[in-house]
Scaffold this active site. Sequence first.
Site, short mmCIF file in Angstrom:
data_model
loop_
_atom_site.label_atom_id
_atom_site.label_comp_id
_atom_site.label_asym_id
_atom_site.label_seq_id
_atom_site.Cartn_x
_atom_site.Cartn_y
_atom_site.Cartn_z
N GLU A 168 2.87 43.51 4.41
CA GLU A 168 2.57 44.39 3.28
C GLU A 168 1.84 45.68 3.69
O GLU A 168 1.22 46.34 2.87
CB GLU A 168 1.75 43.63 2.21
CG GLU A 168 2.61 43.09 1.06
CD GLU A 168 3.39 41.82 1.41
OE1 GLU A 168 3.25 41.31 2.56
OE2 GLU A 168 4.19 41.36 0.57
N TYR A 203 -0.72 45.97 5.71
CA TYR A 203 -2.15 45.84 5.99
C TYR A 203 -2.42 45.99 7.49
O TYR A 203 -1.51 46.21 8.30
CB TYR A 203 -2.66 44.49 5.46
CG TYR A 203 -2.77 44.45 3.95
CD1 TYR A 203 -3.61 45.33 3.28
CD2 TYR A 203 -2.03 43.54 3.19
CE1 TYR A 203 -3.73 45.30 1.89
CE2 TYR A 203 -2.14 43.51 1.79
CZ TYR A 203 -2.99 44.39 1.16
OH TYR A 203 -3.10 44.37 -0.21
N ARG A 221 1.62 35.55 7.93
CA ARG A 221 2.52 36.24 6.99
C ARG A 221 3.09 37.46 7.68
O ARG A 221 2.38 38.41 8.01
CB ARG A 221 1.76 36.61 5.72
CG ARG A 221 2.63 37.20 4.66
CD ARG A 221 2.45 36.49 3.34
NE ARG A 221 3.21 37.18 2.30
CZ ARG A 221 2.70 37.56 1.15
NH1 ARG A 221 1.44 37.31 0.86
NH2 ARG A 221 3.45 38.16 0.26
N HIS A 238 2.76 48.28 0.82
CA HIS A 238 2.32 48.68 -0.52
C HIS A 238 2.72 50.11 -0.84
O HIS A 238 2.85 50.47 -2.01
CB HIS A 238 0.82 48.49 -0.68
CG HIS A 238 0.44 47.05 -0.89
ND1 HIS A 238 1.14 46.20 -1.73
CD2 HIS A 238 -0.54 46.29 -0.36
CE1 HIS A 238 0.60 45.00 -1.70
NE2 HIS A 238 -0.42 45.02 -0.88
N GLN A 259 1.73 42.31 -16.21
CA GLN A 259 0.85 42.90 -17.23
C GLN A 259 -0.55 42.31 -17.26
O GLN A 259 -1.51 43.04 -17.49
CB GLN A 259 1.50 42.79 -18.61
CG GLN A 259 2.56 43.85 -18.84
CD GLN A 259 3.29 43.67 -20.15
OE1 GLN A 259 4.43 43.28 -20.19
NE2 GLN A 259 2.60 43.94 -21.24
P1 NAP Z 1 4.01 53.05 -28.16
O1 NAP Z 1 3.94 52.63 -26.75
O2 NAP Z 1 2.76 53.15 -28.93
O3 NAP Z 1 4.76 54.46 -28.16
C1 NAP Z 1 5.06 55.12 -29.33
C2 NAP Z 1 5.69 56.47 -29.00
O4 NAP Z 1 5.97 57.13 -30.19
C3 NAP Z 1 4.80 57.37 -28.19
O5 NAP Z 1 5.59 57.98 -27.20
C4 NAP Z 1 4.27 58.37 -29.20
O6 NAP Z 1 4.13 59.57 -28.48
C5 NAP Z 1 5.37 58.41 -30.24
N1 NAP Z 1 4.88 58.62 -31.61
C6 NAP Z 1 3.81 58.07 -32.22
N2 NAP Z 1 3.70 58.48 -33.49
C7 NAP Z 1 4.74 59.32 -33.71
C8 NAP Z 1 5.17 60.06 -34.83
N3 NAP Z 1 4.51 60.01 -35.98
N4 NAP Z 1 6.26 60.81 -34.68
C9 NAP Z 1 6.93 60.87 -33.54
N5 NAP Z 1 6.56 60.18 -32.43
C10 NAP Z 1 5.47 59.41 -32.52
O7 NAP Z 1 4.95 52.12 -28.97
P2 NAP Z 1 6.33 51.48 -28.58
O8 NAP Z 1 7.11 52.31 -27.66
O9 NAP Z 1 6.94 51.16 -29.88
O10 NAP Z 1 5.93 50.21 -27.84
C11 NAP Z 1 5.21 49.21 -28.49
C12 NAP Z 1 4.50 48.40 -27.51
O11 NAP Z 1 5.39 47.50 -26.89
C13 NAP Z 1 3.93 49.23 -26.42
O12 NAP Z 1 2.60 49.56 -26.70
C14 NAP Z 1 4.04 48.41 -25.25
O13 NAP Z 1 2.83 47.81 -24.90
C15 NAP Z 1 5.02 47.31 -25.59
N6 NAP Z 1 6.11 47.45 -24.68
C16 NAP Z 1 5.83 47.53 -23.38
C17 NAP Z 1 6.82 47.73 -22.49
C18 NAP Z 1 6.52 47.83 -21.04
O14 NAP Z 1 7.27 48.36 -20.30
N7 NAP Z 1 5.42 47.33 -20.55
C19 NAP Z 1 8.12 47.85 -22.92
C20 NAP Z 1 8.38 47.77 -24.28
C21 NAP Z 1 7.37 47.59 -25.16
P3 NAP Z 1 3.61 60.94 -29.12
O15 NAP Z 1 2.62 60.55 -30.17
O16 NAP Z 1 3.01 61.68 -27.96
O17 NAP Z 1 4.82 61.61 -29.65
FE1 SF4 Z 2 1.75 37.96 -14.11
FE2 SF4 Z 2 1.99 36.12 -16.01
FE3 SF4 Z 2 3.46 38.36 -16.12
FE4 SF4 Z 2 3.95 36.44 -14.31
S1 SF4 Z 2 4.15 36.29 -16.52
S2 SF4 Z 2 3.85 38.61 -13.90
S3 SF4 Z 2 1.91 35.77 -13.82
S4 SF4 Z 2 1.25 38.22 -16.27
#
Ligand code: NAP
Ligand code: SF4
Length: 671
Positions: free
Chosen positions: A165, A167, A215, A253, A340
């Site tokens: 990795e 290291y 490793r 990394h 996450q």
């Molecule tokens: P979000 O992450 O809160 O994003 C909402 C988007 O909409 C932002 O880009 C925001 O940017 C925009 N927005 C907010 N209010 C608005 C308005 N009134 N008009 C136009 N644009 C507006 O919500 P999401 O995309 O629905 O996701 C929901 C949650 O699901 C996320 O918080 C995330 O944690 C989770 N999720 C995570 C992943 C991941 O990859 N880890 C994937 C999918 C979902 P601006 O306000 O700058 O325009």
């Molecule tokens: Fe990490 Fe749990 Fe997501 Fe697996 S499911 S990557 S252990 S948070």
Amino acid sequence: MSTYPHLLAPLDLGHVTLPNRVLMGSMHTGLEETGDWARVAEFYATRARGGVALIVTGGMAPNAEGGVFPGAAGLFSAQDIANHRQVTDAVHAAGGRIAMQILHAGRYAYGKECVSASAVKSPISPFVPRELDEAGIEKQIADIVTAASRAQEAGYDGVEIMGSEGYFLNQFLVRHVNKRTDRWGGDYANRMRLPVEVVRRVRAAVGPKFILIYRISLIDLVPDGSSWDEVVLLARAIEAAGASLLNTGIGWHEARVPTIATSVPRAAFTWLTGRLRPEVSIPVITSNRINTPDVAEGILAGGQADMVSMARPFLADPEFVAKAAAGKAAQIAPCIACNQACLDHTFSGKLTSCLVNPRACAETELRYAPTATPKRVAIVGAGAAGMMCAIVAAQRGHSVTLFEASGQIGGLLNLAKVVPGKEEFRGLVDWFGVMLAEAGVDLRLNTRASAPDLAGFDEVVVATGVSPRDPGIAGQDAAHVLGYEAVLTGAPVGKRVAIVGAGGIGFDVAEFLVHQGDSPTEDLALWKREWGVGDPAEVPGGLAAAGPQPEAPARAVTLLQRKAEKPGRRLGKTTGWIHRAALQMKNVQMRGGVSYDAVVPEGMQISTAEGPELLAVDTVVMCAGQVPNRALADALAAAGITAHVIGGADVAAELDAKRAIDQGARLGAAF
Ligand code: NAP
Ligand code: SF4
């Protein structure tokens, strides 16, 4: 006969026989740094009780300069040894075995005292390492040997020496970091002297009856990394120096190729372990993106490895091995490789946990104890929060009814399932289904519960989720405007698309729209081509000479947000770069600082700092975040029925499955 004869076969290491072929790989949890050693001990003992053959701890620093960050844990004092003794005693009492990983970070150590072969800064560190002189190198070796001896004193069954990795030990192997001209640099025999010497001296110090895992990096995934011939030379020398087992390391990394994220195909790098295996006589362990007993069994049955290492899957389910052995593989909580709650936490200075198992690293704090006062519990909404709450409450002995208005469980998780690279969510929804049935939850699909239906229950939980936010853009009722749910469930979409909102869902929708045909996550050759993963036998380091060769995008996509910052900046700490890079490879235009003027027949009218602009698109997709579905919660309050509100119905902003599941589990544990 068991379904997993190879997985459950013992492995004879000479002085000790491991009961099966499963190793819990090293993970930094942050537990040791809490100073709560009862908690550390319970974390590992829980995994030992679950049947894993051998546990490897998170990396322990051999000295201050080699710690991953200032103050990183290690065996520096008699008190440290006594603390670790609590861990090894607990693991042994649970019938397990545990090895301590010794991790010297070299130039990856986050501190100005960091050291390496030469004063060559890493692209992912702000610190230039100090080039070690001869005495300095001898000190590092001595400190690693001392760490191993102290691990033995603390009752560990062995050590793992971290040599991959990117290291410290790995840094000496490659010319772009090791520019030395003394006996520790120059030709490969000199560059590999340090890791071999470390193994030789550790073995001499600990004697023959102590497990010594090395490793080894099988593919560095950085330019000018090790060649395959060098990997084999090193592996043989490490074996001759006294290692008991060789574990697989993949990618430095600083590599720009994902190696453990959810979009990486399962067992994507096992072909390299399989290639190393015939070159050495000691057992080899494979790793990376292996998360089910079926995948592990297939690897072992195919002769690609002698053992399988899984790390994050043991956060998701400590009973992985016991459930596989008992014919209950469908009940294994799947690690979806999201990072996450584990790596994203680690890199944010938070304690590790797990998205699907909030008890991970919280074993002494969050308990699912049987209830003395069984209650009738109604939960409305079978999304992540509601399902988790139902399972925990029912497992504890409550009588749980789970109402779901639609015809399926899973809520928003069902949308994630269809996004290329997020196929692991299918297994997660399946697992929820199995566990709801196993726990005896009364699941009522196609049933919209209203306040009167809930009057007779002792506890009422509202987990009604979220609805898409209405961004209120002029002209948004036009036929060429779609919501994300319609898109992800198959609505026809044009060839030129603007996406309003660049949050997690905006990125997911973009990924969905630029792909066509097979998902690279389910086609290893396609994935390797897409990310430019080649063969270290052809190019040292294993980056393909031609570079990344992504498939042509299925559509021209523009991803928009109003905030004047880089889109995707708020995605996962360890995975955001992958999502951004994946979309860049598909020519997705990512634009911040946009205001939405109107949807027009020709597409969408926006304004930026440069003035008004027409985006000539045939589809606009709304991904503008969520608002809570609170109608039921409000109706219950009006009817005087007390209810718990969880998940997106509670707080929609920044909702993710991690928070929903955690909140559901904690409420289910509290009734
Ligand atoms: P979000 O992450 O809160 O994003 C909402 C988007 O909409 C932002 O880009 C925001 O940017 C925009 N927005 C907010 N209010 C608005 C308005 N009134 N008009 C136009 N644009 C507006 O919500 P999401 O995309 O629905 O996701 C929901 C949650 O699901 C996320 O918080 C995330 O944690 C989770 N999720 C995570 C992943 C991941 O990859 N880890 C994937 C999918 C979902 P601006 O306000 O700058 O325009
Ligand atoms: Fe990490 Fe749990 Fe997501 Fe697996 S499911 S990557 S252990 S948070």
